[in-house]
Design a protein around this motif. Sequence first.
Motif, PDB file in Angstrom:
ATOM      1  N   THR A 162      -9.811 -44.552  54.479  1.00  0.00           N
ATOM      2  CA  THR A 162      -9.240 -43.679  53.400  1.00  0.00           C
ATOM      3  C   THR A 162      -8.846 -44.362  51.951  1.00  0.00           C
ATOM      4  OG1 THR A 162      -8.016 -45.787  53.338  1.00  0.00           O
ATOM      5  CG2 THR A 162      -7.153 -44.247  54.981  1.00  0.00           C
ATOM      6  N   ARG A 163     -10.156 -45.010  52.037  1.00  0.00           N
ATOM      7  CA  ARG A 163     -10.129 -44.981  50.731  1.00  0.00           C
ATOM      8  C   ARG A 163     -11.860 -46.523  50.426  1.00  0.00           C
ATOM      9  NH1 ARG A 163      -6.015 -47.953  47.761  1.00  0.00           N
ATOM     10  NH2 ARG A 163      -7.076 -50.267  48.090  1.00  0.00           N
ATOM     11  N   VAL A 164     -12.904 -46.027  49.816  1.00  0.00           N
ATOM     12  CA  VAL A 164     -13.443 -47.123  49.439  1.00  0.00           C
ATOM     13  C   VAL A 164     -13.856 -47.215  48.105  1.00  0.00           C
ATOM     14  CG1 VAL A 164     -16.423 -47.160  50.021  1.00  0.00           C
ATOM     15  CG2 VAL A 164     -15.536 -46.155  51.154  1.00  0.00           C
TER      16      VAL A 164
ATOM     17  N   THR B 134     -18.908 -49.233  61.221  1.00  0.00           N
ATOM     18  CA  THR B 134     -19.236 -48.051  63.094  1.00  0.00           C
ATOM     19  C   THR B 134     -18.720 -49.480  64.112  1.00  0.00           C
ATOM     20  OG1 THR B 134     -20.751 -46.922  62.558  1.00  0.00           O
ATOM     21  CG2 THR B 134     -20.775 -47.204  65.047  1.00  0.00           C
ATOM     22  N   THR B 135     -19.103 -50.144  63.798  1.00  0.00           N
ATOM     23  CA  THR B 135     -18.480 -51.910  64.588  1.00  0.00           C
ATOM     24  C   THR B 135     -16.955 -52.114  64.633  1.00  0.00           C
ATOM     25  OG1 THR B 135     -20.775 -52.753  64.016  1.00  0.00           O
ATOM     26  CG2 THR B 135     -18.852 -54.249  65.013  1.00  0.00           C
ATOM     27  N   ALA B 136     -16.317 -51.909  63.382  1.00  0.00           N
ATOM     28  CA  ALA B 136     -14.550 -52.200  63.487  1.00  0.00           C
ATOM     29  C   ALA B 136     -14.511 -50.754  64.625  1.00  0.00           C
ATOM     30  CB  ALA B 136     -14.923 -52.032  62.211  1.00  0.00           C
ATOM     31  N   VAL B 137     -14.922 -49.498  63.845  1.00  0.00           N
ATOM     32  CA  VAL B 137     -13.852 -48.309  65.064  1.00  0.00           C
ATOM     33  C   VAL B 137     -13.769 -48.066  66.313  1.00  0.00           C
ATOM     34  CG1 VAL B 137     -13.708 -45.911  64.959  1.00  0.00           C
ATOM     35  CG2 VAL B 137     -13.733 -47.124  61.915  1.00  0.00           C
ATOM     36  N   GLU B 138     -15.343 -48.983  66.396  1.00  0.00           N
ATOM     37  CA  GLU B 138     -15.805 -48.304  67.799  1.00  0.00           C
ATOM     38  C   GLU B 138     -14.702 -50.259  68.788  1.00  0.00           C
ATOM     39  OE1 GLU B 138     -20.220 -48.456  68.151  1.00  0.00           O
ATOM     40  OE2 GLU B 138     -20.134 -46.622  68.038  1.00  0.00           O
ATOM     41  N   LYS B 139     -15.025 -51.370  67.884  1.00  0.00           N
ATOM     42  CA  LYS B 139     -13.871 -52.522  68.843  1.00  0.00           C
ATOM     43  C   LYS B 139     -12.660 -51.851  69.401  1.00  0.00           C
ATOM     44  CE  LYS B 139     -14.831 -56.144  67.015  1.00  0.00           C
ATOM     45  NZ  LYS B 139     -14.510 -57.647  66.063  1.00  0.00           N
TER      46      LYS B 139
ATOM     47  N   PHE C 259     -16.374 -40.638  60.519  1.00  0.00           N
ATOM     48  CA  PHE C 259     -15.181 -41.282  60.263  1.00  0.00           C
ATOM     49  C   PHE C 259     -14.230 -40.580  60.183  1.00  0.00           C
ATOM     50  CE2 PHE C 259     -18.585 -44.055  60.714  1.00  0.00           C
ATOM     51  CZ  PHE C 259     -18.570 -44.667  61.371  1.00  0.00           C
ATOM     52  N   GLY C 260     -13.738 -39.989  59.808  1.00  0.00           N
ATOM     53  CA  GLY C 260     -12.745 -38.675  59.826  1.00  0.00           C
ATOM     54  C   GLY C 260     -11.342 -39.287  58.533  1.00  0.00           C
TER      55      GLY C 260
ATOM     56  N   LEU D 145      -9.704 -49.167  56.639  1.00  0.00           N
ATOM     57  CA  LEU D 145      -9.033 -48.318  57.259  1.00  0.00           C
ATOM     58  C   LEU D 145      -8.452 -47.892  57.804  1.00  0.00           C
ATOM     59  CD1 LEU D 145     -12.108 -49.911  59.160  1.00  0.00           C
ATOM     60  CD2 LEU D 145     -12.329 -47.857  57.365  1.00  0.00           C
ATOM     61  N   SER D 146      -7.399 -47.096  58.604  1.00  0.00           N
ATOM     62  CA  SER D 146      -6.491 -46.746  58.940  1.00  0.00           C
ATOM     63  C   SER D 146      -6.218 -47.694  60.179  1.00  0.00           C
ATOM     64  CB  SER D 146      -5.953 -45.302  59.838  1.00  0.00           C
ATOM     65  OG  SER D 146      -6.686 -44.340  58.574  1.00  0.00           O
ATOM     66  N   ASN D 147      -5.108 -48.493  59.820  1.00  0.00           N
ATOM     67  CA  ASN D 147      -4.837 -49.566  60.880  1.00  0.00           C
ATOM     68  C   ASN D 147      -5.751 -50.430  61.699  1.00  0.00           C
ATOM     69  OD1 ASN D 147      -1.872 -48.328  61.670  1.00  0.00           O
ATOM     70  ND2 ASN D 147      -3.411 -46.571  62.265  1.00  0.00           N
ATOM     71  N   LEU D 148      -6.398 -50.291  60.717  1.00  0.00           N
ATOM     72  CA  LEU D 148      -7.308 -52.074  60.954  1.00  0.00           C
ATOM     73  C   LEU D 148      -7.507 -52.722  59.363  1.00  0.00           C
ATOM     74  CD1 LEU D 148     -10.042 -49.771  62.535  1.00  0.00           C
ATOM     75  CD2 LEU D 148      -8.617 -51.884  63.409  1.00  0.00           C
TER      76      LEU D 148
END
Length: 115
Positions: A37-39, A96-101, A32-33, A65-68
Motif C-alpha cells: 500500500t505504501r513505500v 516476495t518472501t513475506a507475501v509468499e510465506k 504485488f498489486g 503491506l496489507s494485513n502483514l
Amino acid sequence: MQVLLHTDNHVEGRQGMADHLETVVKDALHRFGDHVTRVEAHLSDAVSHSKSSPDDIHCTLEARLSNLPPVIVKDHAPTAHQAISGAVDKLKRAVTTAVEKHDTRRPGQGAQPEL
C-alpha cells in the motif's frame, strides 16, 4: 501504491530523486498489486561534512503491506541512486518472501489447518 521520500539536508535533488524513487519502486513491486500500500524511503548522508567513507549515502525503505507487518530494508552506497537501487533489490526479495510465506493458495504455505 504510495511512494514517499524523506531526506536529510545533505541529499541533493529532492524532486528528481523522488521521481526516480517512485519509478524504480513501482517497476520492482508492480506484480504485488494491492499487497503493497505504501513505500517510505529515508535517504541520508552519513558523513555529510567529509567524504572519507565510500558508502556514505544510506537508504532505508519501509514497505507497508496489507494485513502483514511492514518490511524494512537498508542499503549503503557512494551515491543516492546506487543506494536506492540496492535497497529496492533487497525490498523486492523481502516483499516476495513475506507475501509468499502468507499465501494461502500455495500448498504447505500460510495458515496451517488445525488438527
